[in-house]
Design a protein around this motif. Structure first.
Motif, mmCIF file in Angstrom:
data_model
loop_
_atom_site.group_PDB
_atom_site.id
_atom_site.type_symbol
_atom_site.label_atom_id
_atom_site.label_comp_id
_atom_site.label_asym_id
_atom_site.label_seq_id
_atom_site.Cartn_x
_atom_site.Cartn_y
_atom_site.Cartn_z
ATOM 1 N N PRO A 161 -0.314 2.271 15.790
ATOM 2 C CA PRO A 161 0.259 1.714 17.084
ATOM 3 C C PRO A 161 1.100 2.780 17.813
ATOM 4 O O PRO A 161 1.874 3.706 17.547
ATOM 5 N N PHE A 162 0.888 2.759 19.102
ATOM 6 C CA PHE A 162 1.577 3.424 20.198
ATOM 7 C C PHE A 162 0.958 5.188 20.364
ATOM 8 O O PHE A 162 1.517 5.845 20.921
ATOM 9 N N VAL A 163 -0.038 5.121 19.406
ATOM 10 C CA VAL A 163 -0.654 6.527 19.560
ATOM 11 C C VAL A 163 -1.897 6.682 20.470
ATOM 12 O O VAL A 163 -2.720 6.114 19.799
ATOM 13 N N ALA B 44 1.547 -8.821 7.490
ATOM 14 C CA ALA B 44 2.847 -9.257 8.459
ATOM 15 C C ALA B 44 3.823 -7.821 7.984
ATOM 16 O O ALA B 44 4.115 -7.256 9.001
ATOM 17 N N CYS B 45 3.690 -7.456 6.848
ATOM 18 C CA CYS B 45 4.669 -6.440 6.296
ATOM 19 C C CYS B 45 3.840 -5.258 7.005
ATOM 20 O O CYS B 45 4.619 -4.137 7.408
ATOM 21 N N LYS B 46 2.733 -5.095 6.573
ATOM 22 C CA LYS B 46 2.098 -3.598 6.891
ATOM 23 C C LYS B 46 2.243 -3.411 8.541
ATOM 24 O O LYS B 46 2.403 -2.371 8.782
ATOM 25 N N THR B 47 2.005 -4.393 9.232
ATOM 26 C CA THR B 47 1.825 -4.111 10.649
ATOM 27 C C THR B 47 3.184 -3.910 11.039
ATOM 28 O O THR B 47 3.633 -3.416 12.402
ATOM 29 N N THR B 48 4.327 -4.567 10.434
ATOM 30 C CA THR B 48 5.537 -4.436 10.766
ATOM 31 C C THR B 48 6.263 -3.115 10.331
ATOM 32 O O THR B 48 7.045 -2.365 11.370
ATOM 33 N N THR B 50 4.650 -0.382 7.948
ATOM 34 C CA THR B 50 3.985 0.586 7.180
ATOM 35 C C THR B 50 2.496 1.145 7.958
ATOM 36 O O THR B 50 1.573 1.211 7.369
ATOM 37 N N VAL B 51 2.797 1.355 9.264
ATOM 38 C CA VAL B 51 1.796 1.836 10.315
ATOM 39 C C VAL B 51 1.879 3.306 10.539
ATOM 40 O O VAL B 51 1.057 3.830 11.562
ATOM 41 N N GLY B 52 2.861 3.939 9.899
ATOM 42 C CA GLY B 52 2.894 5.501 10.214
ATOM 43 C C GLY B 52 1.805 6.256 9.300
ATOM 44 O O GLY B 52 1.306 5.907 8.471
ATOM 45 N N LYS B 53 2.269 7.399 9.656
ATOM 46 C CA LYS B 53 1.209 8.385 8.982
ATOM 47 C C LYS B 53 1.793 8.701 7.396
ATOM 48 O O LYS B 53 3.172 8.531 7.552
ATOM 49 N N GLY B 54 0.853 8.839 6.546
ATOM 50 C CA GLY B 54 1.365 8.824 5.060
ATOM 51 C C GLY B 54 1.563 7.592 4.644
ATOM 52 O O GLY B 54 1.835 7.556 3.380
ATOM 53 N N GLN B 55 1.467 6.426 5.254
ATOM 54 C CA GLN B 55 1.963 5.051 5.039
ATOM 55 C C GLN B 55 0.463 4.347 4.858
ATOM 56 O O GLN B 55 0.642 3.088 4.419
ATOM 57 N N GLU B 56 -0.663 4.895 4.977
ATOM 58 C CA GLU B 56 -2.047 4.378 5.302
ATOM 59 C C GLU B 56 -2.113 3.513 3.955
ATOM 60 O O GLU B 56 -2.773 2.292 3.818
ATOM 61 N N TYR B 57 -2.015 4.115 2.797
ATOM 62 C CA TYR B 57 -2.145 3.286 1.549
ATOM 63 C C TYR B 57 -0.894 2.246 0.934
ATOM 64 O O TYR B 57 -1.211 1.700 0.061
ATOM 65 N N GLN B 212 9.560 6.097 0.150
ATOM 66 C CA GLN B 212 9.559 4.904 0.933
ATOM 67 C C GLN B 212 9.478 3.624 0.099
ATOM 68 O O GLN B 212 8.856 3.584 -0.747
ATOM 69 N N LYS B 213 10.141 2.571 0.805
ATOM 70 C CA LYS B 213 9.964 1.274 -0.138
ATOM 71 C C LYS B 213 10.346 0.110 0.694
ATOM 72 O O LYS B 213 10.744 0.268 1.839
ATOM 73 N N CYS B 214 10.019 -1.025 0.271
ATOM 74 C CA CYS B 214 10.459 -2.144 1.163
ATOM 75 C C CYS B 214 11.802 -2.306 1.398
ATOM 76 O O CYS B 214 12.820 -2.000 0.557
#
Lengths: 288, 378
Positions: A161-163, B44-48, B50-57, B212-214
């Motif tokens: 998102p946003f990238v 829901a959790c994923k899109t909120t 963990t959509v950054g780099k290194g969080q793909e898995y 990182q974690k919940c």
């Protein structure tokens, strides 16, 4: 009675022997000109070396009773204003990235800020300074930031998102602050998470186990190269930086210095390390 | 090592720090009888978060299929195997917790999950593991073949193993709500926490090089809202709330009622000793031996209570409040005459009221106004 006395005497001699005998002397000669930050500088050959034994970290849990690295070759020189250490050790694997289950190689120099202190990273009121070279930071600098594209070349992610732009959305594309909010360590200033690394050495201060903190002023530099199953790393720093926690060191001084080394490929990181106990370093006069 | 009281195993146990229960404790109850494994919570959790780099898995929330599934793979069987026999005497656990079983020189019994362990987040778990050539493939009402979905988030434990294992105190438990967080500025990526968490709920970000974690959706919780995985659950299997200290039970607080009063919601692998705060209503179709290993000795009572729930207006009413409001239900009341249940916020304001039975609405097959036929008339 006599036997008991002899036994006590024996133990006393043994303890004395341990205390004195294991403190090695490191001569740090004065050199003219620029301090060498190149591990392959040919002038290193004439500098006296010590062969230090690696001890297991068994003071703070988790212990590490069988360090992978067995010995560390140490040299030091100074030019009156800068000091440089050359650290050489055998390591069968070149571990330069952090996978989920793998760590990177590293080496560190530790000096007391003022008076002598605990080898376990200082103690409250008696801090230590540490200069911690990291193979992954070196790789970030020598090649490029170790992004997903480098770590997992076959990975595919169609969207972040946003990238803006196209896959693989390398870190240079993450310019939008909304996107950066997902990159916690980066935006919060954690040195480990920074995509733009300038030096491979982190300068740290500590007052005991678990207290390691990145210093606000980063003055140490370094470089490491790996060849023929061996790491050769230089760590250098000015004696005086203006920081209130500069050690009281300089030409003509004698002081303690200690070292630690990590073999990332063997699960070594943080407290899981081997270390070199206090070494007495003679900074030869000159240039001051 | 300090001695702390863990009510889930009814005894004192060793822990590296002194016991200090937070003022309020984040908790949730998941009704496993209702989970259909749709992964809406995961998304829901994923899109909120963990959509950054290194969080793909990364899946801070995941749903795995039991008995065979697991994310990370085999997280439960591997730690149980390391722990060895786990004997109970009545309600008291007399085996070792992962703190007490820690090898010499370690704080916690754990293991570093391998990279491949993270690659099977419910992929292929629902496929048959063998051919069905030995007769019955379905004999209702009780069937030999069984499985269930196990949705999981961080347990925000009273005695977190991640926190205990961190050599530099980069993990903390918030006093105001008991949520456990990894300080993203202090973490140095040692992964002691990844090794220590028996639930596999701390994950390493290889790009940021920290763990990182919940986070319990704490920005929502601070606003009196339930977490994303709870409010988006289309099966309405989840309710989040605050669990009181075991000696200060408030029967009208939903978590207290389900966990302490009715004892219908149980901890997950209490024998590991973390006093996790996500509680599960066990699935009634699953063999009891399996359930006892997973949820402790309260299984039989929990299943009986749940099966009699239709005759227990308070329990039935509270179960109807699952998934019916985004706000945190602090207290609830049931109106047996009206067959309704209501939930209230911190200030005592009514935030939700639901009937036990939804009213029927019948509409004509042909809609005169729109000149169309209806597919569904009820």
């Amino acid at each position: 009675m006599r036997t008991r006395f002899q036994l006590a005497l024996g133990i006393a001699v043994l303890l004395l022997g341990t205390a004195v005998g294991e403190t090695q002397q490191l001569d740090a000669p004065f050199i003219k000109g620029m301090i060498p930050v190149d591990p392959l500088w040919n002038g290193w050959e004439g500098v006296p070396a010590i062969q230090a034994t690696i001890k297991p970290q068994d003071q703070v849990r988790p212990w590490h009773l069988a360090p992978s690295i067995k010995g560390l070759t140490i040299k030091a020189v100074h030019n009156g204003t800068w000091i440089a250490f050359l650290l050489v050790w055998k390591d069968a694997t070149r571990d330069v990235v952090m996978y989920l289950d793998k760590f990177r190689d590293a080496v560190a120099v530790m000096v007391p800020v003022k008076e002598s202190t605990d080898i376990a990273m200082g103690e409250p009121g008696r801090p230590v300074l540490q200069f911690h070279w990291k193979a992954d930071w070196q790789e970030d600098i020598d090649k490029t930031f170790q992004d997903i594209s480098q770590l997992y070349p076959n990975a595919w992610e169609d969207w972040y998102p946003f990238v803006p732009g196209e896959p693989p959305y390398d870190i240079t594309a993450w310019t939008n602050p909304e996107a950066q909010r997902y990159m916690t360590g980066w935006v919060l200033g954690n040195p480990r998470s920074q995509p733009q690394k300038r030096v491979s050495v982190e300068e740290q201060i500590a007052e005991g186990p678990g207290t390691v903190t990145t210093t606000p002023r980063q003055s140490a530099v370094g470089k490491g190269v790996y060849a023929n199953g061996e790491w050769t790393v230089v760590i250098a720093r000015p004696f005086v930086t203006g920081d209130p926690n500069d050690p009281s060191w300089g030409p003509g001084e004698e002081m303690l210095v200690a070292f630690a080394v990590w073999d990332g490929g063997k699960g070594e990181i943080g407290p899981r390390k081997g270390y070199v106990d206090w070494v007495r370093m003679n900074l030869r006069p000159g240039g001051g | 090592m300090a001695n702390v009281y863990n009510w889930q195993i009814e005894r004192q146990m060793e822990y590296p720090y002194e016991g200090a229960r937070p003022k309020r404790q984040f908790a949730a109850v998941f009704d496993l009888n209702k989970c259909i494994g749709c992964q809406t919570c995961t998304m829901a959790c994923k899109t909120t978060w963990t959509v950054g780099k290194g969080q793909e898995y990364m899946q801070w929330n995941n749903v795995e299929t039991k008995p065979y599934g697991g994310y990370p793979m085999g997280w439960d069987v591997r730690i149980l195997e390391k722990l060895g026999p786990q004997p109970w005497e009545g309600k008291k656990y007399v085996g070792k917790t992962i703190f007490e079983a820690a090898p010499r020189g370690e704080k916690v019994l754990g293991y570093l999950k391998e990279e491949l362990d993270w690659t099977h987040s419910n992929a292929g778990e629902d496929e048959a593991a063998g051919t069905l050539d030995k007769g019955a493939y379905f004999t209702m009402p009780t069937h030999d073949m069984w499985f269930f979905y196990l949705p999981r988030i961080c347990m925000h434990c009273t005695y977190p193993a991640c926190l205990a294992s961190c050599p530099r105190q980069a993990i903390y438990k918030r006093e105001e709500d008991g949520i456990v967080l990894v300080d993203q500025t202090r973490c140095r990526g040692y992964r002691e926490c990844v090794q220590a968490c028996p639930y596999g709920k701390v994950l390493f970000n290889p790009v940021l090089r920290i763990s990182q974690k919940c986070i319990g959706c704490y920005p929502a919780v601070e606003q009196g809202m339930q977490p994303r995985c709870v409010t988006t659950c289309i099966g309405k299997i989840r309710l989040m709330g605050f669990l009181s200290k075991p000696d200060e039970v408030k029967p009208h607080a939903p978590m207290d009622f389900l966990v302490y009063v009715k004892k219908v919601a149980l901890p997950l692998y209490p024998q590991v000793g973390l006093e996790g705060n996500i509680y599960y209503i066990p699935p009634v179709n699953v063999p009891r031996e399996f359930l006892r290993q997973m949820f402790g000795t309260g299984v039989d009572q929990a299943v009986e209570t749940y099966l009699k729930g239709k005759d227990d207006p308070e329990l039935l009413g509270l179960l109807h409040l699952f998934g019916d409001t985004k706000e945190i239900v602090e207290t609830f009341t049931v109106f047996p005459e009206a067959r309704e249940a209501a939930g209230f916020d911190k200030k005592g304001r009514e935030i939700v009221r639901v009937p036990f039975t939804e009213p029927d609405y019948l509409r004509p097959f042909y809609d005169d106004a729109r000149k169309v036929y209806r597919h569904n008339i009820s």
